[in-house]
Design a protein around this motif. Structure first.
Motif, PDB file in Angstrom:
ATOM      1  N   SER A  73       0.806  -1.215   0.000  1.00 50.51           N
ATOM      2  CA  SER A  73       0.000   0.000   0.000  1.00 50.51           C
ATOM      3  C   SER A  73       0.842   1.270   0.000  1.00 50.51           C
ATOM      4  O   SER A  73       0.316   2.360  -0.220  1.00 50.51           O
ATOM      5  CB  SER A  73      -0.920   0.023   1.229  1.00 50.51           C
ATOM      6  OG  SER A  73      -0.148  -0.003   2.432  1.00 50.51           O
ATOM      7  N   ASP A 100      -1.632   0.522 -12.441  1.00 48.81           N
ATOM      8  CA  ASP A 100      -1.717   1.839 -11.830  1.00 48.81           C
ATOM      9  C   ASP A 100      -3.013   2.007 -11.053  1.00 48.81           C
ATOM     10  O   ASP A 100      -3.018   2.562  -9.948  1.00 48.81           O
ATOM     11  CB  ASP A 100      -1.601   2.913 -12.915  1.00 48.81           C
ATOM     12  CG  ASP A 100      -1.081   4.225 -12.362  1.00 48.81           C
ATOM     13  OD1 ASP A 100      -0.151   4.196 -11.528  1.00 48.81           O
ATOM     14  OD2 ASP A 100      -1.602   5.285 -12.749  1.00 48.81           O
ATOM     15  N   ALA A 101      -4.123   1.513 -11.621  1.00 48.08           N
ATOM     16  CA  ALA A 101      -5.396   1.602 -10.908  1.00 48.08           C
ATOM     17  C   ALA A 101      -5.382   0.758  -9.637  1.00 48.08           C
ATOM     18  O   ALA A 101      -5.820   1.198  -8.567  1.00 48.08           O
ATOM     19  CB  ALA A 101      -6.537   1.166 -11.828  1.00 48.08           C
ATOM     20  N   SER A 103      -2.868  -0.064  -7.862  1.00 44.94           N
ATOM     21  CA  SER A 103      -1.925   0.472  -6.880  1.00 44.94           C
ATOM     22  C   SER A 103      -2.302   1.869  -6.399  1.00 44.94           C
ATOM     23  O   SER A 103      -1.621   2.437  -5.543  1.00 44.94           O
ATOM     24  CB  SER A 103      -0.516   0.520  -7.482  1.00 44.94           C
ATOM     25  OG  SER A 103      -0.449   1.470  -8.545  1.00 44.94           O
ATOM     26  N   GLY A 104      -3.361   2.444  -6.953  1.00 42.24           N
ATOM     27  CA  GLY A 104      -3.735   3.798  -6.560  1.00 42.24           C
ATOM     28  C   GLY A 104      -2.770   4.850  -7.053  1.00 42.24           C
ATOM     29  O   GLY A 104      -2.547   5.866  -6.387  1.00 42.24           O
ATOM     30  N   ARG A 106       0.578   4.294  -7.940  1.00 43.38           N
ATOM     31  CA  ARG A 106       1.957   4.100  -7.475  1.00 43.38           C
ATOM     32  C   ARG A 106       2.874   3.523  -8.548  1.00 43.38           C
ATOM     33  O   ARG A 106       4.040   3.234  -8.273  1.00 43.38           O
ATOM     34  CB  ARG A 106       1.977   3.171  -6.256  1.00 43.38           C
ATOM     35  CG  ARG A 106       1.400   3.785  -4.990  1.00 43.38           C
ATOM     36  CD  ARG A 106       1.475   2.839  -3.802  1.00 43.38           C
ATOM     37  NE  ARG A 106       0.499   1.756  -3.874  1.00 43.38           N
ATOM     38  CZ  ARG A 106       0.784   0.473  -3.724  1.00 43.38           C
ATOM     39  NH1 ARG A 106       2.039   0.082  -3.504  1.00 43.38           N
ATOM     40  NH2 ARG A 106      -0.165  -0.437  -3.781  1.00 43.38           N
ATOM     41  N   VAL A 169      -5.189   7.063 -13.456  1.00 41.20           N
ATOM     42  CA  VAL A 169      -5.389   7.567 -12.098  1.00 41.20           C
ATOM     43  C   VAL A 169      -4.945   9.015 -12.015  1.00 41.20           C
ATOM     44  O   VAL A 169      -5.582   9.852 -11.372  1.00 41.20           O
ATOM     45  CB  VAL A 169      -4.614   6.694 -11.083  1.00 41.20           C
ATOM     46  CG1 VAL A 169      -4.697   7.282  -9.676  1.00 41.20           C
ATOM     47  CG2 VAL A 169      -5.141   5.267 -11.106  1.00 41.20           C
TER      48      VAL A 169
END
Length: 329
Positions: A73, A100-101, A103-104, A106, A169
């Motif tokens: 996270s 990417d989605a 991992s938010g 990242r 994102v």
């Protein structure tokens, strides 16, 4: 600019001399990645790609990036590198946006042209086309990462109007960094990339110079994968890791990346500058040199090919607490 972010690099190799069952090796590596996630100084995990190697150098970096994203996270996730000319750029766009989605936001996509003839031949292309395929693929990725419908007509790819999902994102999607050692690759990174991935400081210096020539000051981000093995007892570490070092360098010689005869003595690898074996003070001096060259991110090896994961984690913990912690205070 100075090294202010640090990461851990993985290639997931499991070579025959020390081979464990594949599921066991992967589980142990992911347990180390869990430790990296909990560390205080390491902020990123990066994964590198090759194909058709007996040691299992991972061919599936985006699959692994997805798994890393799902069980972490905090840490950033990067490919370092994905060989873009070997792949259809739309599939890379879809998988990258998915990571990417998940991992938010990242994820960072790091790419390079590749060099190993076998990989290109087996996957249906040629090294002669890698430069033009790279340029077209980068253009397609930028369009796909916009989140808008687009079409494309080029030498290698003809794409009807499509929209790639999931949407980005962040505006513009994941950052795209380029790696390479040749002057043309460094120039391409200065022209087209959000950052540059290097092996040595001199490449970073050349990248910054190319950015200055091209008025690319806003793209002056650079990282190094550091061939530095840090231990409180460097002589002991060299004795323990010699065979793993020989395997690592000789594999790159076999791939054709290094043009030289195979090595037989690990001490010669240190003599010739492939590795630095240092304690915390020595590592600090090397990071100072990277700062002078303009490196702002450094990644250390999670482990050498076939190395025991527990001993490698102890070495990373030494770096975390004795080298990086004091620099980030």
């Amino acid at each position: 600019m100075s090294p202010t972010k640090f990461g851990v690099f993985y290639d997931f190799r499991n070579p025959a001399p020390w081979r464990e069952p594949w599921d066991v090796r992967y589980r142990k590596i992911f347990e180390q990645i869990d430790w990296v996630e909990s560390s205080t100084a390491f902020a990123e995990v990066s994964v590198s790609e090759h194909h058709f190697t007996d040691d299992g150098y991972t061919p599936s970096v985006l699959a692994l990036a997805t798994a890393i994203a799902a069980r972490t996270s905090r840490v950033g996730i990067a490919t370092n590198i994905l060989q873009l000319p070997l792949h259809h750029p739309l599939r890379i766009a879809e998988d990258s946006l998915t990571v990417d989605a998940l991992s938010g936001g990242r994820f960072r996509l790091g790419v390079a042209v590749g060099y190993r003839e076998l990989e290109f031949e087996a996957l249906g292309t040629t090294t002669k086309e890698r430069g033009s395929r790279m340029e077209e693929s980068l253009a397609i990725l930028r369009l796909a990462f916009s989140g808008e419908a687009f079409s494309f007509e080029g030498k290698h790819w003809t794409i009807p109007e499509v929209v790639v999902r999931p949407g980005p994102v962040r505006p513009g999607g994941p950052p795209i960094w380029l790696g390479g050692t040749a002057p043309v690759a460094i120039e391409r990174a200065a022209r087209l990339a959000d950052g540059f991935m290097a092996s040595v400081n001199d490449e970073v210096v050349a990248y910054h110079a190319a950015c200055a020539r091209l008025d690319g000051a806003d793209r002056k981000h650079a990282m190094r994968t550091a061939w530095i093995l840090v231990d409180e007892d460097p002589e002991r570490a060299l004795a323990e890791l010699g065979e793993h070092m020989l395997f690592q360098v000789n594999a790159y010689i076999d791939y054709g990346f290094l043009k030289m005869a195979p090595y037989t003595d690990a001490a010669d690898l240190v003599r010739d500058g492939f590795y630095a074996f240092v304690d915390a003070a020595g590592a600090g001096a090397i990071l100072d040199e990277a700062e002078t060259a303009g490196v702002d991110e450094v990644h250390f090896f999670g482990m050498l090919p076939g190395e025991d994961v527990d001993s490698a984690t102890r070495r990373l913990d030494y770096i975390n607490t004795k080298v990086l912690g004091p620099r980030l205070v």
